[in-house]
Design a protein around this motif. Structure first.
Motif, PDB file in Angstrom:
ATOM      1  N   LEU A  36       0.816  -1.228  -0.067  1.00  0.00           N
ATOM      2  CA  LEU A  36       0.063   0.228  -0.266  1.00  0.00           C
ATOM      3  C   LEU A  36       0.945   1.285   0.032  1.00  0.00           C
ATOM      4  N   LEU A  37       2.080   1.345   0.702  1.00  0.00           N
ATOM      5  CA  LEU A  37       2.889   2.409   0.716  1.00  0.00           C
ATOM      6  C   LEU A  37       3.450   2.773  -0.643  1.00  0.00           C
ATOM      7  N   VAL A  38       3.999   1.341  -1.439  1.00  0.00           N
ATOM      8  CA  VAL A  38       4.399   1.666  -2.302  1.00  0.00           C
ATOM      9  C   VAL A  38       3.565   2.231  -3.595  1.00  0.00           C
ATOM     10  N   GLU A  39       2.448   1.651  -3.202  1.00  0.00           N
ATOM     11  CA  GLU A  39       1.305   2.123  -4.480  1.00  0.00           C
ATOM     12  C   GLU A  39       0.819   3.669  -4.381  1.00  0.00           C
ATOM     13  N   ARG A  40       0.474   3.818  -3.105  1.00  0.00           N
ATOM     14  CA  ARG A  40      -0.318   5.119  -2.626  1.00  0.00           C
ATOM     15  C   ARG A  40       0.230   6.227  -1.951  1.00  0.00           C
ATOM     16  N   GLU A  41       1.465   5.685  -1.486  1.00  0.00           N
ATOM     17  CA  GLU A  41       2.478   6.622  -0.675  1.00  0.00           C
ATOM     18  C   GLU A  41       1.959   7.126   0.717  1.00  0.00           C
ATOM     19  N   ARG A  42       0.659   6.735   1.084  1.00  0.00           N
ATOM     20  CA  ARG A  42       0.233   6.993   2.465  1.00  0.00           C
ATOM     21  C   ARG A  42      -0.652   6.079   2.885  1.00  0.00           C
ATOM     22  N   LEU A  43      -0.486   5.624   4.125  1.00  0.00           N
ATOM     23  CA  LEU A  43      -1.354   4.525   4.746  1.00  0.00           C
ATOM     24  C   LEU A  43      -1.798   5.110   6.280  1.00  0.00           C
ATOM     25  N   GLN A  44      -3.130   4.920   6.599  1.00  0.00           N
ATOM     26  CA  GLN A  44      -3.764   5.609   7.717  1.00  0.00           C
ATOM     27  C   GLN A  44      -4.186   4.194   8.491  1.00  0.00           C
ATOM     28  N   VAL A  45      -3.696   4.000   9.675  1.00  0.00           N
ATOM     29  CA  VAL A  45      -4.431   2.832  10.442  1.00  0.00           C
ATOM     30  C   VAL A  45      -4.925   3.472  11.671  1.00  0.00           C
ATOM     31  N   ARG A  46      -6.318   3.416  11.828  1.00  0.00           N
ATOM     32  CA  ARG A  46      -6.944   4.216  13.044  1.00  0.00           C
ATOM     33  C   ARG A  46      -6.183   3.587  14.281  1.00  0.00           C
ATOM     34  N   GLY A  47      -6.108   4.367  15.451  1.00  0.00           N
ATOM     35  CA  GLY A  47      -5.723   3.779  16.542  1.00  0.00           C
ATOM     36  C   GLY A  47      -4.190   3.724  16.717  1.00  0.00           C
ATOM     37  N   VAL A  78       9.979   6.728   4.772  1.00  0.00           N
ATOM     38  CA  VAL A  78       8.508   6.751   5.494  1.00  0.00           C
ATOM     39  C   VAL A  78       8.822   7.391   6.696  1.00  0.00           C
ATOM     40  N   LYS A  79       7.696   8.161   6.831  1.00  0.00           N
ATOM     41  CA  LYS A  79       7.435   9.158   8.081  1.00  0.00           C
ATOM     42  C   LYS A  79       6.075   8.554   8.413  1.00  0.00           C
ATOM     43  N   PHE A  80       6.387   8.539  10.011  1.00  0.00           N
ATOM     44  CA  PHE A  80       5.165   7.934  10.989  1.00  0.00           C
ATOM     45  C   PHE A  80       4.783   9.216  11.729  1.00  0.00           C
ATOM     46  N   ASN A  81       3.495   9.327  11.554  1.00  0.00           N
ATOM     47  CA  ASN A  81       2.801  10.265  12.595  1.00  0.00           C
ATOM     48  C   ASN A  81       1.672   9.465  13.632  1.00  0.00           C
ATOM     49  N   ALA A  82       1.977   9.458  14.910  1.00  0.00           N
ATOM     50  CA  ALA A  82       1.200   8.635  15.908  1.00  0.00           C
ATOM     51  C   ALA A  82      -0.207   9.261  16.087  1.00  0.00           C
ATOM     52  N   SER A  83      -1.244   8.482  16.087  1.00  0.00           N
ATOM     53  CA  SER A  83      -2.777   8.816  16.348  1.00  0.00           C
ATOM     54  C   SER A  83      -2.873   9.653  17.566  1.00  0.00           C
ATOM     55  N   ASN A  84      -3.838  10.266  17.840  1.00  0.00           N
ATOM     56  CA  ASN A  84      -4.015  10.824  19.230  1.00  0.00           C
ATOM     57  C   ASN A  84      -4.171   9.740  20.288  1.00  0.00           C
ATOM     58  N   SER A  85      -4.884   8.782  19.840  1.00  0.00           N
ATOM     59  CA  SER A  85      -5.303   7.500  20.956  1.00  0.00           C
ATOM     60  C   SER A  85      -3.944   7.047  21.234  1.00  0.00           C
ATOM     61  N   LEU A  86      -3.150   6.803  20.389  1.00  0.00           N
ATOM     62  CA  LEU A  86      -1.935   6.354  20.689  1.00  0.00           C
ATOM     63  C   LEU A  86      -0.904   7.245  21.596  1.00  0.00           C
ATOM     64  N   ARG A  87      -0.880   8.524  21.448  1.00  0.00           N
ATOM     65  CA  ARG A  87      -0.241   9.486  22.059  1.00  0.00           C
ATOM     66  C   ARG A  87      -0.974   9.584  23.379  1.00  0.00           C
ATOM     67  N   ARG A  88      -2.190   9.361  23.462  1.00  0.00           N
ATOM     68  CA  ARG A  88      -2.764   9.362  24.909  1.00  0.00           C
ATOM     69  C   ARG A  88      -2.220   7.893  25.761  1.00  0.00           C
ATOM     70  N   ALA A  89      -2.402   7.158  25.080  1.00  0.00           N
ATOM     71  CA  ALA A  89      -1.718   5.811  25.643  1.00  0.00           C
ATOM     72  C   ALA A  89      -0.210   5.733  26.137  1.00  0.00           C
ATOM     73  N   LEU A  90       0.648   6.546  25.352  1.00  0.00           N
ATOM     74  CA  LEU A  90       2.008   6.647  25.880  1.00  0.00           C
ATOM     75  C   LEU A  90       2.067   7.595  26.700  1.00  0.00           C
TER      76      LEU A  90
END
Length: 92
Positions: A36-47, A78-90
């Motif tokens: 998916l990253l190779v094809e679309r260059e962006r992948l969002q995984v909720r949570g 590849v750049k990763f941005n953590a979701s708000n729920s992951l940030r809260r968990a950490l």
């Protein structure tokens, strides 16, 4: 640091499946994410967060051992941005 083996163990325990099945699940997820990253260059995984392919331009650097200048070629990262729920968990 956690490894792929640790992830397989967690998946095995959460899904109550065999080790071989858990390895297949983890491998399939990693392969699908890569495709998916190779094809679309962006992948969002909720949570979890979002992964994005970004272009890095060519740049000049220095070899730390010889101090000679070198050119680092342009490429994709590849750049990763953590979701708000992951940030809260950490957060404490």
């Amino acid at each position: 640091m956690a490894s792929r083996r640790d992830l397989v163990i967690r998946v095995r325990e959460k899904l109550d499946i065999t080790n071989v099945a858990a390895q297949r699940v983890v491998t399939a997820v990693v392969e699908a994410q890569t495709e998916l990253l190779v094809e679309r260059e962006r992948l969002q995984v909720r949570g979890l967060g979002s992964f994005q392919v970004i272009d890095h331009p060519e740049r000049r650097a220095q070899n730390p051992h010889t101090r000679e200048p070198v050119v680092v070629p342009a490429g994709k990262r590849v750049k990763f941005n953590a979701s708000n729920s992951l940030r809260r968990a950490l957060s404490p």
